[in-house]
Design a protein around this motif. Structure first.
Motif, PDB file in Angstrom:
ATOM      1  N   ILE A  27      12.043  -6.667  17.032  1.00  0.00           N
ATOM      2  CA  ILE A  27      11.991  -5.215  17.198  1.00  0.00           C
ATOM      3  C   ILE A  27      12.346  -4.550  15.878  1.00  0.00           C
ATOM      4  CG2 ILE A  27      13.123  -3.239  18.294  1.00  0.00           C
ATOM      5  CD1 ILE A  27      13.308  -4.936  20.848  1.00  0.00           C
ATOM      6  N   CYS A  28      13.358  -5.074  15.192  1.00  0.00           N
ATOM      7  CA  CYS A  28      13.741  -4.532  13.880  1.00  0.00           C
ATOM      8  C   CYS A  28      12.636  -4.748  12.840  1.00  0.00           C
ATOM      9  CB  CYS A  28      15.044  -5.162  13.400  1.00  0.00           C
ATOM     10  SG  CYS A  28      16.470  -4.709  14.396  1.00  0.00           S
ATOM     11  N   VAL A  29      11.973  -5.890  12.883  1.00  0.00           N
ATOM     12  CA  VAL A  29      10.870  -6.162  11.956  1.00  0.00           C
ATOM     13  C   VAL A  29       9.720  -5.193  12.211  1.00  0.00           C
ATOM     14  CG1 VAL A  29       9.114  -7.879  11.343  1.00  0.00           C
ATOM     15  CG2 VAL A  29      11.499  -8.572  11.573  1.00  0.00           C
ATOM     16  N   GLN A  30       9.428  -4.920  13.482  1.00  0.00           N
ATOM     17  CA  GLN A  30       8.384  -3.944  13.824  1.00  0.00           C
ATOM     18  C   GLN A  30       8.730  -2.567  13.266  1.00  0.00           C
ATOM     19  OE1 GLN A  30       7.880  -3.656  18.048  1.00  0.00           O
ATOM     20  NE2 GLN A  30       7.568  -5.842  18.293  1.00  0.00           N
ATOM     21  N   ILE A  31       9.975  -2.171  13.413  1.00  0.00           N
ATOM     22  CA  ILE A  31      10.396  -0.849  12.940  1.00  0.00           C
ATOM     23  C   ILE A  31      10.318  -0.773  11.419  1.00  0.00           C
ATOM     24  CG2 ILE A  31      12.412   0.658  12.730  1.00  0.00           C
ATOM     25  CD1 ILE A  31      13.012  -0.019  15.631  1.00  0.00           C
ATOM     26  N   TYR A  32      10.675  -1.856  10.741  1.00  0.00           N
ATOM     27  CA  TYR A  32      10.570  -1.884   9.276  1.00  0.00           C
ATOM     28  C   TYR A  32       9.113  -1.705   8.832  1.00  0.00           C
ATOM     29  CZ  TYR A  32      10.524  -3.701   4.530  1.00  0.00           C
ATOM     30  OH  TYR A  32      10.317  -3.849   3.184  1.00  0.00           O
ATOM     31  N   ALA A  33       8.208  -2.461   9.460  1.00  0.00           N
ATOM     32  CA  ALA A  33       6.789  -2.354   9.096  1.00  0.00           C
ATOM     33  C   ALA A  33       6.244  -0.974   9.442  1.00  0.00           C
ATOM     34  CB  ALA A  33       5.983  -3.443   9.796  1.00  0.00           C
ATOM     35  N   LEU A  34       6.599  -0.451  10.599  1.00  0.00           N
ATOM     36  CA  LEU A  34       6.119   0.861  11.013  1.00  0.00           C
ATOM     37  C   LEU A  34       6.681   1.957  10.119  1.00  0.00           C
ATOM     38  CD1 LEU A  34       4.580   2.659  12.947  1.00  0.00           C
ATOM     39  CD2 LEU A  34       6.557   2.592  14.473  1.00  0.00           C
ATOM     40  N   GLY A  35       7.937   1.836   9.724  1.00  0.00           N
ATOM     41  CA  GLY A  35       8.524   2.827   8.815  1.00  0.00           C
ATOM     42  C   GLY A  35       7.806   2.861   7.482  1.00  0.00           C
ATOM     43  N   ASN A  36       7.518   1.711   6.926  1.00  0.00           N
ATOM     44  CA  ASN A  36       6.794   1.671   5.661  1.00  0.00           C
ATOM     45  C   ASN A  36       5.367   2.173   5.817  1.00  0.00           C
ATOM     46  OD1 ASN A  36       8.726   0.685   3.785  1.00  0.00           O
ATOM     47  ND2 ASN A  36       8.596  -1.295   4.790  1.00  0.00           N
ATOM     48  N   LEU A  37       4.726   1.850   6.915  1.00  0.00           N
ATOM     49  CA  LEU A  37       3.369   2.318   7.160  1.00  0.00           C
ATOM     50  C   LEU A  37       3.345   3.828   7.380  1.00  0.00           C
ATOM     51  CD1 LEU A  37       0.533   1.080   7.487  1.00  0.00           C
ATOM     52  CD2 LEU A  37       0.954   1.020   9.928  1.00  0.00           C
ATOM     53  N   SER A  38       4.347   4.361   8.041  1.00  0.00           N
ATOM     54  CA  SER A  38       4.408   5.799   8.308  1.00  0.00           C
ATOM     55  C   SER A  38       4.647   6.618   7.045  1.00  0.00           C
ATOM     56  CB  SER A  38       5.513   6.111   9.308  1.00  0.00           C
ATOM     57  OG  SER A  38       5.273   5.495  10.531  1.00  0.00           O
ATOM     58  N   MET A  39       5.328   6.042   6.072  1.00  0.00           N
ATOM     59  CA  MET A  39       5.656   6.783   4.854  1.00  0.00           C
ATOM     60  C   MET A  39       4.511   6.844   3.852  1.00  0.00           C
ATOM     61  SD  MET A  39       9.730   5.954   4.388  1.00  0.00           S
ATOM     62  CE  MET A  39       9.475   5.035   2.960  1.00  0.00           C
ATOM     63  N   ILE A  40       3.431   6.123   4.093  1.00  0.00           N
ATOM     64  CA  ILE A  40       2.287   6.164   3.184  1.00  0.00           C
ATOM     65  C   ILE A  40       1.552   7.476   3.420  1.00  0.00           C
ATOM     66  CG2 ILE A  40       0.115   5.059   2.552  1.00  0.00           C
ATOM     67  CD1 ILE A  40       1.367   2.415   3.577  1.00  0.00           C
ATOM     68  N   LYS A  41       1.487   8.306   2.398  1.00  0.00           N
ATOM     69  CA  LYS A  41       0.895   9.634   2.538  1.00  0.00           C
ATOM     70  C   LYS A  41      -0.626   9.601   2.416  1.00  0.00           C
ATOM     71  CE  LYS A  41       4.798  12.082   2.406  1.00  0.00           C
ATOM     72  NZ  LYS A  41       5.426  12.144   3.663  1.00  0.00           N
ATOM     73  N   GLU A  42      -1.135   8.851   1.485  1.00  0.00           N
ATOM     74  CA  GLU A  42      -2.569   8.854   1.200  1.00  0.00           C
ATOM     75  C   GLU A  42      -3.212   7.612   1.797  1.00  0.00           C
ATOM     76  OE1 GLU A  42      -2.738   9.122  -3.031  1.00  0.00           O
ATOM     77  OE2 GLU A  42      -1.570  10.943  -3.084  1.00  0.00           O
ATOM     78  N   ASP A  43      -4.282   7.173   1.162  1.00  0.00           N
ATOM     79  CA  ASP A  43      -4.953   5.962   1.616  1.00  0.00           C
ATOM     80  C   ASP A  43      -4.030   4.760   1.450  1.00  0.00           C
ATOM     81  OD1 ASP A  43      -7.227   7.419   2.159  1.00  0.00           O
ATOM     82  OD2 ASP A  43      -8.063   7.128   0.160  1.00  0.00           O
ATOM     83  N   ILE A  44      -4.254   3.777   2.301  1.00  0.00           N
ATOM     84  CA  ILE A  44      -3.408   2.582   2.319  1.00  0.00           C
ATOM     85  C   ILE A  44      -3.949   1.581   1.306  1.00  0.00           C
ATOM     86  CG2 ILE A  44      -2.528   0.718   3.754  1.00  0.00           C
ATOM     87  CD1 ILE A  44      -3.082   2.544   6.172  1.00  0.00           C
ATOM     88  N   LYS A  45      -3.086   1.150   0.411  1.00  0.00           N
ATOM     89  CA  LYS A  45      -3.491   0.134  -0.567  1.00  0.00           C
ATOM     90  C   LYS A  45      -3.636  -1.211   0.137  1.00  0.00           C
ATOM     91  CE  LYS A  45      -1.239   2.437  -4.400  1.00  0.00           C
ATOM     92  NZ  LYS A  45      -0.354   3.478  -3.904  1.00  0.00           N
ATOM     93  N   ASP A  46      -4.413  -2.089  -0.484  1.00  0.00           N
ATOM     94  CA  ASP A  46      -4.720  -3.388   0.109  1.00  0.00           C
ATOM     95  C   ASP A  46      -3.449  -4.177   0.416  1.00  0.00           C
ATOM     96  OD1 ASP A  46      -6.325  -5.527   0.969  1.00  0.00           O
ATOM     97  OD2 ASP A  46      -6.174  -6.472  -1.001  1.00  0.00           O
ATOM     98  N   PHE A  47      -2.516  -4.220  -0.515  1.00  0.00           N
ATOM     99  CA  PHE A  47      -1.307  -5.012  -0.300  1.00  0.00           C
ATOM    100  C   PHE A  47      -0.424  -4.392   0.778  1.00  0.00           C
ATOM    101  CE2 PHE A  47      -0.004  -2.081  -3.626  1.00  0.00           C
ATOM    102  CZ  PHE A  47       1.282  -1.728  -3.279  1.00  0.00           C
ATOM    103  N   GLU A  48      -0.462  -3.066   0.932  1.00  0.00           N
ATOM    104  CA  GLU A  48       0.306  -2.426   2.000  1.00  0.00           C
ATOM    105  C   GLU A  48      -0.303  -2.744   3.371  1.00  0.00           C
ATOM    106  OE1 GLU A  48       1.838   1.524  -0.414  1.00  0.00           O
ATOM    107  OE2 GLU A  48      -0.140   1.533   0.517  1.00  0.00           O
ATOM    108  N   HIS A  49      -1.615  -2.771   3.427  1.00  0.00           N
ATOM    109  CA  HIS A  49      -2.298  -3.140   4.668  1.00  0.00           C
ATOM    110  C   HIS A  49      -1.962  -4.572   5.052  1.00  0.00           C
ATOM    111  CE1 HIS A  49      -5.760  -4.588   7.047  1.00  0.00           C
ATOM    112  NE2 HIS A  49      -5.663  -3.416   7.617  1.00  0.00           N
ATOM    113  N   GLU A  50      -1.991  -5.477   4.084  1.00  0.00           N
ATOM    114  CA  GLU A  50      -1.695  -6.887   4.344  1.00  0.00           C
ATOM    115  C   GLU A  50      -0.234  -7.094   4.746  1.00  0.00           C
ATOM    116  OE1 GLU A  50      -3.741  -9.657   4.216  1.00  0.00           O
ATOM    117  OE2 GLU A  50      -5.383  -8.215   4.067  1.00  0.00           O
ATOM    118  N   ARG A  51       0.644  -6.296   4.186  1.00  0.00           N
ATOM    119  CA  ARG A  51       2.071  -6.499   4.404  1.00  0.00           C
ATOM    120  C   ARG A  51       2.596  -5.809   5.661  1.00  0.00           C
ATOM    121  NH1 ARG A  51       5.374  -5.254  -0.788  1.00  0.00           N
ATOM    122  NH2 ARG A  51       4.238  -7.049  -1.516  1.00  0.00           N
TER     123      ARG A  51
END
Length: 177
Positions: free
Chosen positions: A85-109
């Protein structure tokens, strides 16, 4: 050449996609992804599911004498559930903070492994509920039957939410630009 090899060994290959332009600033030259689904709505729904999982995890973890004392088959899956659950929140938090288009490494991570995290959470919660059921049936629930039964339902609810989260992430559309 030595720097490229060093970066590749450390897992920082994405740094090779940053190139210096004429002004001296570094620009990302790799692939980009864009949300086809409504990003705000998707993030709001994923945050809602995550926060409900957290709330149920806190409720399940704070039940007195619910039967997890000394029984690895009930405690270990519950701990794995909380960790993912904590890992999901970490990934979702980082994904939510991306303002523009998602870079390839961010999508993979952050986005690509999210369904795996959700399924691990759901399976661990189901295994924890099964372990707690063994505790209740055999009488090893720590003396409070009501809390033992309530913990089974809490773990089943966490598993159901994680499975809904999995299904939701699978229908989200993020396309390569």
């Amino acid at each position: 050449m030595a720097d490229n090899r060093k970066n590749n060994l450390r897992g920082h290959r994405y740094l090779n996609n940053y190139k210096q332009d004429v002004s001296g600033a570094y620009r990302y030259t790799g692939d980009f992804y864009r949300w086809v689904s409504d990003k705000k709505r998707a993030c709001r729904n994923m945050w809602g599911l995550s926060l409900m999982e957290v709330a149920l995890g806190v409720v399940g973890g704070s039940m007195p004498k619910a039967g997890m004392e000394g029984h690895f088959y009930a405690l270990l899956p519950f701990v794995v559930t909380l960790i993912f659950i904590c890992v999901q929140i970490y990934a979702l938090g980082n994904l939510s903070m991306i303002k523009e288009d998602i870079k390839d490494f961010e999508h993979e991570r952050y986005f690509k492994p999210m369904p795996v995290y959700n399924m691990i959470t759901a399976v661990a919660a189901a295994v924890g509920a099964a372990g707690q059921t063994v505790n209740v049936v055999t009488g090893w629930y720590g003396g409070t039957l009501l809390f033992g039964i309530a913990l089974i339902f809490v773990e089943l609810a966490i598993g159901a939410l994680a499975y809904l989260y999995y299904r939701y992430v699978k229908v989200l559309v993020i396309e390569k630009i």
